[in-house]
Write a protein that holds these residues in place. Structure first.
Motif, PDB file in Angstrom:
ATOM      1  N   LYS A 159     -85.096   5.202 -35.890  1.00 22.25           N
ATOM      2  CA  LYS A 159     -84.755   6.050 -37.066  1.00 22.25           C
ATOM      3  C   LYS A 159     -83.010   5.497 -37.184  1.00 22.25           C
ATOM      4  O   LYS A 159     -82.734   5.880 -38.347  1.00 22.25           O
ATOM      5  N   MET A 160     -82.243   5.231 -36.318  1.00 20.66           N
ATOM      6  CA  MET A 160     -81.327   4.721 -36.499  1.00 20.66           C
ATOM      7  C   MET A 160     -80.849   3.485 -35.675  1.00 20.66           C
ATOM      8  O   MET A 160     -80.006   3.412 -34.916  1.00 20.66           O
ATOM      9  N   PRO A 161     -81.307   2.299 -36.366  1.00 16.78           N
ATOM     10  CA  PRO A 161     -81.250   0.822 -35.596  1.00 16.78           C
ATOM     11  C   PRO A 161     -79.899   0.564 -35.499  1.00 16.78           C
ATOM     12  O   PRO A 161     -79.449   0.058 -34.293  1.00 16.78           O
ATOM     13  N   THR A 162     -79.037   0.717 -36.329  1.00 18.76           N
ATOM     14  CA  THR A 162     -77.717   0.189 -36.400  1.00 18.76           C
ATOM     15  C   THR A 162     -76.823   0.933 -35.057  1.00 18.76           C
ATOM     16  O   THR A 162     -76.047   0.201 -34.474  1.00 18.76           O
ATOM     17  N   HIS A 196     -76.456   0.337 -27.559  1.00 19.13           N
ATOM     18  CA  HIS A 196     -76.929  -0.465 -26.231  1.00 19.13           C
ATOM     19  C   HIS A 196     -75.866  -1.903 -25.913  1.00 19.13           C
ATOM     20  O   HIS A 196     -75.850  -1.982 -24.527  1.00 19.13           O
ATOM     21  N   ALA A 197     -75.482  -2.350 -26.986  1.00 22.70           N
ATOM     22  CA  ALA A 197     -74.498  -3.411 -26.934  1.00 22.70           C
ATOM     23  C   ALA A 197     -73.259  -2.970 -25.743  1.00 22.70           C
ATOM     24  O   ALA A 197     -72.736  -3.509 -24.985  1.00 22.70           O
ATOM     25  N   PHE A 198     -72.796  -1.748 -26.389  1.00 19.65           N
ATOM     26  CA  PHE A 198     -71.533  -1.116 -25.709  1.00 19.65           C
ATOM     27  C   PHE A 198     -72.144  -0.872 -24.326  1.00 19.65           C
ATOM     28  O   PHE A 198     -71.174  -1.380 -23.411  1.00 19.65           O
ATOM     29  N   ALA A 215     -72.294  -3.696 -22.057  1.00 18.51           N
ATOM     30  CA  ALA A 215     -70.748  -4.589 -21.707  1.00 18.51           C
ATOM     31  C   ALA A 215     -70.350  -3.611 -20.607  1.00 18.51           C
ATOM     32  O   ALA A 215     -69.654  -4.045 -19.606  1.00 18.51           O
ATOM     33  N   CYS A 216     -70.309  -2.275 -20.616  1.00 19.57           N
ATOM     34  CA  CYS A 216     -69.859  -1.674 -19.768  1.00 19.57           C
ATOM     35  C   CYS A 216     -70.318  -1.697 -18.358  1.00 19.57           C
ATOM     36  O   CYS A 216     -69.580  -1.642 -17.461  1.00 19.57           O
ATOM     37  N   PHE A 217     -71.855  -1.764 -18.322  1.00 25.60           N
ATOM     38  CA  PHE A 217     -72.478  -2.073 -17.091  1.00 25.60           C
ATOM     39  C   PHE A 217     -72.618  -3.484 -16.705  1.00 25.60           C
ATOM     40  O   PHE A 217     -73.073  -3.738 -15.498  1.00 25.60           O
ATOM     41  N   ALA A 218     -71.937  -4.386 -17.426  1.00 25.35           N
ATOM     42  CA  ALA A 218     -72.150  -5.976 -16.847  1.00 25.35           C
ATOM     43  C   ALA A 218     -71.116  -6.089 -15.729  1.00 25.35           C
ATOM     44  O   ALA A 218     -70.066  -5.340 -15.638  1.00 25.35           O
ATOM     45  N   GLU A 219     -71.353  -7.127 -14.885  1.00 24.28           N
ATOM     46  CA  GLU A 219     -70.640  -7.490 -13.834  1.00 24.28           C
ATOM     47  C   GLU A 219     -69.146  -8.085 -14.290  1.00 24.28           C
ATOM     48  O   GLU A 219     -69.130  -8.443 -15.233  1.00 24.28           O
ATOM     49  N   GLY A 220     -68.289  -7.503 -13.516  1.00 27.37           N
ATOM     50  CA  GLY A 220     -66.874  -7.574 -13.738  1.00 27.37           C
ATOM     51  C   GLY A 220     -65.923  -7.554 -12.490  1.00 27.37           C
ATOM     52  O   GLY A 220     -66.463  -8.048 -11.356  1.00 27.37           O
ATOM     53  N   ALA A 221     -64.988  -6.937 -12.450  1.00 29.41           N
ATOM     54  CA  ALA A 221     -64.239  -6.669 -11.378  1.00 29.41           C
ATOM     55  C   ALA A 221     -64.856  -5.634 -10.406  1.00 29.41           C
ATOM     56  O   ALA A 221     -64.765  -5.858  -9.246  1.00 29.41           O
TER      57      ALA A 221
END
Length: 120
Positions: free
Chosen positions: A26-29, A35-37, A40-46
């Motif tokens: 219903k709200m793809p954008t 999902h992209a945000f 990025a938040c849960f990606a490996e980093g510090a």
């Protein structure tokens, strides 16, 4: 573990997946950007992915979000967190969130760990 709890944990995960699927149609954008945000938040980093899942679990407990509590308990297990690490993160959440967070720890989180640990 009683079958009613197993069914409720499994049902909650399925309910969330179905709901996010419907919302995405219903709200793809919005969904794609969300999902992209979050990716990025849960990606490996510090911080490691496991540490981020433990933080998310603590926040879920403090905010009394049962779907996120289940989802991030699973995320902790998926990232290799031990039951002890999960319970310590929950204890920190209870220090902040009080009895409400502790009640979810001693019921929902422990039930999720018992059920979901068998699938990992």
């Amino acid at each position: 573990m009683n079958n009613g709890i197993q069914t409720s944990v499994e049902a909650a995960l399925l309910h969330y997946k179905e709901g996010i699927g419907t919302f995405t149609k219903k709200m793809p954008t919005i969904a794609e950007r969300f999902h992209a945000f979050t990716e990025a938040c849960f990606a490996e980093g510090a911080l490691t992915k496991k540490e981020k899942q433990l933080i998310a679990l603590g926040i879920s407990l403090a905010t009394q979000d049962e779907y996120c509590t289940i989802y991030h308990t699973k995320g902790c297990l998926d990232e290799g967190a031990s039951e002890q690490e999960i319970l310590e993160a929950c204890a920190v959440a209870a220090a902040f969130g009080g009895g409400a967070a502790m009640s979810q720890t001693v019921t929902l989180v422990q039930e999720c760990v018992r059920e979901l640990r068998t699938t990992h």
